[in-house]
Design a protein around this motif. Structure first.
Motif, PDB file in Angstrom:
ATOM      1  N   TRP A 292      -4.827   6.210  -0.196  1.00  0.00           N
ATOM      2  CA  TRP A 292      -3.794   5.206   0.062  1.00  0.00           C
ATOM      3  C   TRP A 292      -4.409   3.887  -0.357  1.00  0.00           C
ATOM      4  O   TRP A 292      -5.545   3.569  -0.044  1.00  0.00           O
ATOM      5  CB  TRP A 292      -3.316   5.217   1.517  1.00  0.00           C
TER       6      TRP A 292
ATOM      7  N   THR B  53       3.200   8.933  -6.422  1.00  0.00           N
ATOM      8  CA  THR B  53       3.134   8.035  -5.267  1.00  0.00           C
ATOM      9  C   THR B  53       4.148   8.476  -4.222  1.00  0.00           C
ATOM     10  O   THR B  53       5.127   9.163  -4.528  1.00  0.00           O
ATOM     11  CB  THR B  53       3.430   6.568  -5.653  1.00  0.00           C
TER      12      THR B  53
ATOM     13  N   TYR C 235       5.903   4.480  -9.836  1.00  0.00           N
ATOM     14  CA  TYR C 235       5.871   4.153  -8.413  1.00  0.00           C
ATOM     15  C   TYR C 235       6.847   3.055  -8.034  1.00  0.00           C
ATOM     16  O   TYR C 235       7.181   2.890  -6.849  1.00  0.00           O
ATOM     17  CB  TYR C 235       4.449   3.767  -7.975  1.00  0.00           C
TER      18      TYR C 235
ATOM     19  N   GLU D  10       0.851  -1.184   0.000  1.00  0.00           N
ATOM     20  CA  GLU D  10       0.000   0.000   0.000  1.00  0.00           C
ATOM     21  C   GLU D  10       0.892   1.241   0.000  1.00  0.00           C
ATOM     22  O   GLU D  10       1.902   1.302   0.698  1.00  0.00           O
ATOM     23  CB  GLU D  10      -0.944   0.014   1.204  1.00  0.00           C
ATOM     24  N   MET D  11       0.502   2.207  -0.819  1.00  0.00           N
ATOM     25  CA  MET D  11       1.261   3.444  -0.953  1.00  0.00           C
ATOM     26  C   MET D  11       0.295   4.622  -0.974  1.00  0.00           C
ATOM     27  O   MET D  11      -0.909   4.454  -1.158  1.00  0.00           O
ATOM     28  CB  MET D  11       2.085   3.432  -2.250  1.00  0.00           C
TER      29      MET D  11
ATOM     30  N   ASN E 176       9.677   3.662  -5.668  1.00  0.00           N
ATOM     31  CA  ASN E 176       9.437   3.805  -4.231  1.00  0.00           C
ATOM     32  C   ASN E 176       9.189   2.486  -3.500  1.00  0.00           C
ATOM     33  O   ASN E 176       9.103   2.475  -2.269  1.00  0.00           O
ATOM     34  CB  ASN E 176       8.222   4.717  -4.002  1.00  0.00           C
TER      35      ASN E 176
ATOM     36  N   SER F 205       3.297   0.789   6.114  1.00  0.00           N
ATOM     37  CA  SER F 205       2.512   0.104   5.100  1.00  0.00           C
ATOM     38  C   SER F 205       2.348  -1.350   5.507  1.00  0.00           C
ATOM     39  O   SER F 205       2.850  -1.782   6.556  1.00  0.00           O
ATOM     40  CB  SER F 205       3.182   0.201   3.724  1.00  0.00           C
TER      41      SER F 205
ATOM     42  N   SER G  75      -0.776  13.975  -9.368  1.00  0.00           N
ATOM     43  CA  SER G  75       0.393  14.853  -9.382  1.00  0.00           C
ATOM     44  C   SER G  75       0.113  16.146 -10.145  1.00  0.00           C
ATOM     45  O   SER G  75       0.696  17.193  -9.838  1.00  0.00           O
ATOM     46  CB  SER G  75       1.591  14.129  -9.988  1.00  0.00           C
TER      47      SER G  75
ATOM     48  N   ILE H  64      -1.156   7.467  -3.070  1.00  0.00           N
ATOM     49  CA  ILE H  64      -1.326   7.661  -4.510  1.00  0.00           C
ATOM     50  C   ILE H  64      -2.116   8.958  -4.712  1.00  0.00           C
ATOM     51  O   ILE H  64      -3.144   9.162  -4.065  1.00  0.00           O
ATOM     52  CB  ILE H  64      -2.074   6.470  -5.137  1.00  0.00           C
ATOM     53  N   TYR H  65      -1.644   9.802  -5.604  1.00  0.00           N
ATOM     54  CA  TYR H  65      -2.275  11.117  -5.722  1.00  0.00           C
ATOM     55  C   TYR H  65      -2.196  11.647  -7.151  1.00  0.00           C
ATOM     56  O   TYR H  65      -1.415  11.158  -7.982  1.00  0.00           O
ATOM     57  CB  TYR H  65      -1.616  12.109  -4.757  1.00  0.00           C
TER      58      TYR H  65
ATOM     59  N   ALA I 267      -0.294  -0.473  -4.529  1.00  0.00           N
ATOM     60  CA  ALA I 267       0.479   0.149  -5.595  1.00  0.00           C
ATOM     61  C   ALA I 267      -0.024  -0.261  -6.976  1.00  0.00           C
ATOM     62  O   ALA I 267       0.103   0.500  -7.937  1.00  0.00           O
ATOM     63  CB  ALA I 267       1.959  -0.212  -5.440  1.00  0.00           C
TER      64      ALA I 267
ATOM     65  N   ALA J 206      -1.986   2.274  -8.706  1.00  0.00           N
ATOM     66  CA  ALA J 206      -1.233   3.329  -9.377  1.00  0.00           C
ATOM     67  C   ALA J 206      -0.907   2.876 -10.795  1.00  0.00           C
ATOM     68  O   ALA J 206      -0.886   3.684 -11.729  1.00  0.00           O
ATOM     69  CB  ALA J 206       0.041   3.658  -8.609  1.00  0.00           C
TER      70      ALA J 206
END
Length: 421
Positions: free
Chosen positions: A262, A285, A359, A128-129, A362, A300, A134, A131-132, A265, A268
């Protein structure tokens, strides 16, 4: 080690339903067919039904399937019940490419029993990350407006209070826009994981060192109330999220009407695929926010899906061959390029993968701070209690304190019955 039945020429695989899995297993089945002549018959099941059938209903003891995509939450129970074939002999005689050092240690531990027996190879990783969008966070007009309203720069939120500020800022119902999204459907999956992330990121734990439930104490109260407030107090998460599992929420985010979430991943990746998303190329991310107090930490979940062999399979040697080939660098990369998350270090570090899905830069950082649900056979029962607890609170059937107290009593009884306390 059993011999291969050359006359059957078909392996039967069961997996959780997810478009990424359907696509990746399609590629891998085609490759395996060319390599061996064997077909892979693929079945995809809703996650709750998958558990009910293969674990609770012990369908893994039958010959209905040769391959089982199993989440690590279920492994202690599956191992205790003798539902999966230990792979040690296969791994010793004919290991996958690069085994075991081609995988992070975090991708090898949860499927390994105390005696060293290995019950599967990681197929799909979270983690889990954060995520937005950008494009929204980088927009100069948005930056200036946010600073004017909140007095600090618009950036990826470090803490949950900053997360709420940012979510409020981007919530614009008149534009069909919400600041945040959760996956709150009571499937015992993300609704529980959302609570665990909130709990752990504030410094809380599920149980004490002597196996007493502690998640209902003050930190747990704060964690669960936060989830309730996102929907019902702040209004930054759409109420439709109460009916969304992780897959639906990931697809919803990809349609551009949410600023951040969140989630796994892999979503994403979904948001970066032009065939499935209208925001491809506009996704960032980072680390999940932490609690505001002194014990706050970026956290996470270390939960992943392994490919194993149900003990009832009559084609165990050939099933292992499929696992081995699917675990190769090329086929693990295919999992990622199809929208899943490969698990090999080579995939995480691959330039093409990182270009398509940024992502991946990361993932190794996120894996430095991860936690997992209790690794005991009783955890699925505890998970059901937590799922009901979160659902009751989110749907306002009772107060947060009432939901937590009831769940703590039930978890205590499960642990006591198991001999833990």
């Amino acid at each position: 080690m059993e011999t291969i039945d050359a006359n059957s020429h078909k392996l039967k695989l069961i997996s959780r339903e997810f478009a990424g899995f359907e696509a990746s297993f399609g590629v891998q089945a085609s490759y395996f067919k060319k390599l061996t002549g064997w077909d892979i018959e693929r079945e995809f099941e809703e996650i709750h039904r998958l558990y009910d059938r293969m674990i609770a209903g012990k369908e893994a003891l039958s010959d209905s399937h040769d391959l089982f995509l199993c989440v690590t939450d279920w492994l202690p129970e599956a191992i205790q019940q003798g539902l999966l074939v230990p792979l040690n002999e296969f791994l010793h005689a004919d290991p996958p490419e690069g085994w075991p050092l081609a995988w992070s240690s975090s991708m090898r531990g949860l499927q390994t029993d105390k005696d060293g027996s290995v019950y599967g190879i990681a197929y799909h990783d979270g983690p889990e990350m954060f995520i937005y969008r950008s494009d929204l966070f980088n927009d100069q007009v948005e930056k200036e407006a946010f600073y004017k309203e909140y007095g600090y720069p618009l950036e990826v939120p470090e803490t949950w209070s900053q997360f709420v500020d940012t979510a409020r800022f981007f919530t614009r119902p008149e534009e069909g826009m919400h600041g945040a999204l959760t996956a709150s459907y009571p499937d015992g999956h993300n609704n529980v994981y959302d609570f665990l992330i909130q709990l752990w990121s504030r410094g809380g734990e599920l149980v004490s060192s002597d196996w007493q439930p502690v998640f209902h104490q003050s930190i747990g109260q704060e964690a669960l109330q936060f989830l309730v407030d996102l929907i019902h107090k702040h209004g930054v998460v759409p109420k439709e999220a109460l009916e969304m599992d992780s897959v639906k929420s990931g697809n919803y985010f990809a349609q551009g009407s949410v600023a951040m979430m969140w989630n796994w991943a892999g979503f994403a990746a979904v948001a970066e695929m032009p065939s499935m998303s209208i925001i491809a190329g506009k996704v960032g991310t980072g680390l999940i926010p932490k609690g505001d107090g002194p014990d706050g930490r970026h956290m996470s979940l270390n939960i992943y899906w392994i490919l194993g062999i149900p003990v009832g399979s009559t084609n165990q040697a050939m099933a292992y061959q499929f696992i081995k080939e699917t675990a190769s660098a090329a086929m693990d990369k295919a999992t990622s390029m199809c929208g899943g998350n490969g698990t090999r270090l080579s995939t995480w570090r691959d330039d093409e993968v990182r270009k398509q899905f940024p992502y991946y830069r990361n993932i190794e950082i996120v894996h430095q701070n991860v936690n997992s649900p209790l690794p005991i056979p009783e955890y699925p029962a505890i998970n059901e209690v937590l799922s009901q607890m979160v659902d009751d609170a989110l749907n306002l059937r009772c107060s947060v304190s009432e939901a937590l107290a009831k769940a703590a009593g039930q978890v205590h009884n499960i642990l006591k019955k198991g001999g833990y306390c």
